[in-house]
Design a protein around this motif. Structure first.
Motif, mmCIF file in Angstrom:
data_model
loop_
_atom_site.group_PDB
_atom_site.id
_atom_site.type_symbol
_atom_site.label_atom_id
_atom_site.label_comp_id
_atom_site.label_asym_id
_atom_site.label_seq_id
_atom_site.Cartn_x
_atom_site.Cartn_y
_atom_site.Cartn_z
ATOM 1 N N ALA A 83 0.838 -1.248 0.003
ATOM 2 C CA ALA A 83 0.023 0.129 -0.011
ATOM 3 C C ALA A 83 0.806 1.243 -0.098
ATOM 4 O O ALA A 83 0.357 2.357 -0.505
ATOM 5 N N GLU A 84 1.894 1.126 0.546
ATOM 6 C CA GLU A 84 2.820 2.355 0.700
ATOM 7 C C GLU A 84 3.354 3.063 -0.420
ATOM 8 O O GLU A 84 3.650 4.097 -0.648
ATOM 9 N N ALA A 87 0.910 3.601 -5.406
ATOM 10 C CA ALA A 87 0.610 4.801 -6.464
ATOM 11 C C ALA A 87 1.831 5.245 -7.136
ATOM 12 O O ALA A 87 1.827 6.005 -8.323
ATOM 13 N N ARG A 93 0.677 1.547 -10.721
ATOM 14 C CA ARG A 93 0.088 2.875 -10.159
ATOM 15 C C ARG A 93 -1.067 3.032 -11.085
ATOM 16 O O ARG A 93 -2.131 3.852 -10.371
ATOM 17 N N CYS A 96 -3.905 1.025 -9.314
ATOM 18 C CA CYS A 96 -4.730 1.638 -7.982
ATOM 19 C C CYS A 96 -5.370 2.848 -8.187
ATOM 20 O O CYS A 96 -6.306 3.117 -7.312
ATOM 21 N N ARG A 97 -5.330 3.275 -9.253
ATOM 22 C CA ARG A 97 -6.223 4.526 -9.526
ATOM 23 C C ARG A 97 -7.413 4.111 -10.471
ATOM 24 O O ARG A 97 -8.409 4.671 -10.141
ATOM 25 N N ARG A 100 -9.608 -1.124 -9.103
ATOM 26 C CA ARG A 100 -9.610 -1.598 -7.757
ATOM 27 C C ARG A 100 -10.716 -2.760 -7.676
ATOM 28 O O ARG A 100 -11.491 -2.403 -8.401
ATOM 29 N N TRP A 179 -13.818 1.739 -1.927
ATOM 30 C CA TRP A 179 -12.682 1.127 -2.647
ATOM 31 C C TRP A 179 -12.928 0.784 -4.059
ATOM 32 O O TRP A 179 -12.064 0.782 -5.088
ATOM 33 N N HIS A 185 -13.591 9.697 -5.145
ATOM 34 C CA HIS A 185 -12.352 9.725 -4.716
ATOM 35 C C HIS A 185 -12.274 9.509 -3.245
ATOM 36 O O HIS A 185 -13.134 9.520 -2.459
ATOM 37 N N ALA A 188 -7.607 5.887 -0.972
ATOM 38 C CA ALA A 188 -6.344 6.004 -0.423
ATOM 39 C C ALA A 188 -6.400 6.097 1.116
ATOM 40 O O ALA A 188 -5.490 5.072 1.842
ATOM 41 N N ARG A 189 -7.416 6.422 1.834
ATOM 42 C CA ARG A 189 -7.368 6.759 3.266
ATOM 43 C C ARG A 189 -7.807 5.117 3.790
ATOM 44 O O ARG A 189 -7.647 5.089 5.085
ATOM 45 N N MET A 191 -6.400 2.450 3.085
ATOM 46 C CA MET A 191 -5.236 1.500 3.245
ATOM 47 C C MET A 191 -4.438 1.632 4.522
ATOM 48 O O MET A 191 -3.568 2.412 4.601
#
Length: 223
Positions: A83-84, A87, A93, A96-97, A100, A179, A185, A188-189, A191
């Protein structure tokens, strides 16, 4: 990380749980020893090219294949995605956008080593089926076409750090739509490590170390 999973929920129950239309070629369940490179159940959002707004329950190869691979085994086997760095990594990358998914499981396995170097398996689970965060993509080379995926992982919570330093990202039901990209949007939060009280674990029979092992006894506590 996540290197082996169990899935015991019937396909029709999975479809109902995720409000998804099931495909006709779903993997057989129950399966108490699902290994990388095999087909797994995956929940996708609605097809953007269709008027049907229903989620889809499909089969995908567990093992993400970057578009530049000439063959599925042309590089490292990417069953997990951190996860880190999700992106930033060229392999992940765009997925992940834009791509998912959710990976339904009953539980998953992790391993520890004793002082002699022997690997001891643990079964990690909850009181209800889990939805692991995933990313997917379509890969095609030389007439071979595969839809493939990876599990998104994060640093373990305090409880699970006793057996491994990483764990899958678990998406709570009220965040499935976020997700999957159905609520704009902000994915990301999500993860983050699961709360300590969500997951439990117990030792299981070392015979699960073999990818040929099968049967419900694989998830039973082992002394």
């Amino acid at each position: 990380m996540c290197g082996r999973i169990a899935n015991t929920l019937p396909s029709d129950a999975m479809a109902q749980l995720f409000s998804a239309t099931p495909a006709n070629n779903l993997p057989s369940v129950p399966n108490f020893n699902v290994c990388p490179t095999t087909g797994i159940h995956v929940v996708m959002g609605a097809d953007p090219n269709s008027a049907d707004s229903t989620r889809r329950l499909v089969q995908m190869r567990w093992g993400f294949i970057p578009h530049w691979y000439k063959a599925p085994n042309d590089g490292p086997l990417l069953i997990n995605a951190r996860a880190e760095t999700l992106a930033e990594k060229p392999a992940f990358r765009m997925a992940c956008r834009e791509r998912r998914c959710l990976i339904p499981v009953t539980g998953y396995y992790e391993w520890t080593k004793d002082d002699a170097g022997k690997r001891w398996p643990w079964y990690i689970h909850s009181d209800a089926p889990l939805a692991l965060a995933g990313i997917w993509q379509d890969w095609s080379q030389g007439g071979e076409n595969l839809r493939c995926c990876a599990v998104v992982t994060i640093g373990s919570n305090i409880k699970l750090s006793q057996i491994h330093h990483r764990m899958p990202v678990v998406i709570a039901q009220d965040n499935w739509d976020l997700w999957l990209g159905e609520q704009g949007h902000g994915a990301a939060r999500l993860m983050q490590p699961a709360d300590d009280d969500l997951l439990s674990f117990h030792a299981v029979d070392p015979k699960v170390n073999s990818n040929k092992a099968s049967g419900p006894e694989l998830i039973e506590p082992f002394e």
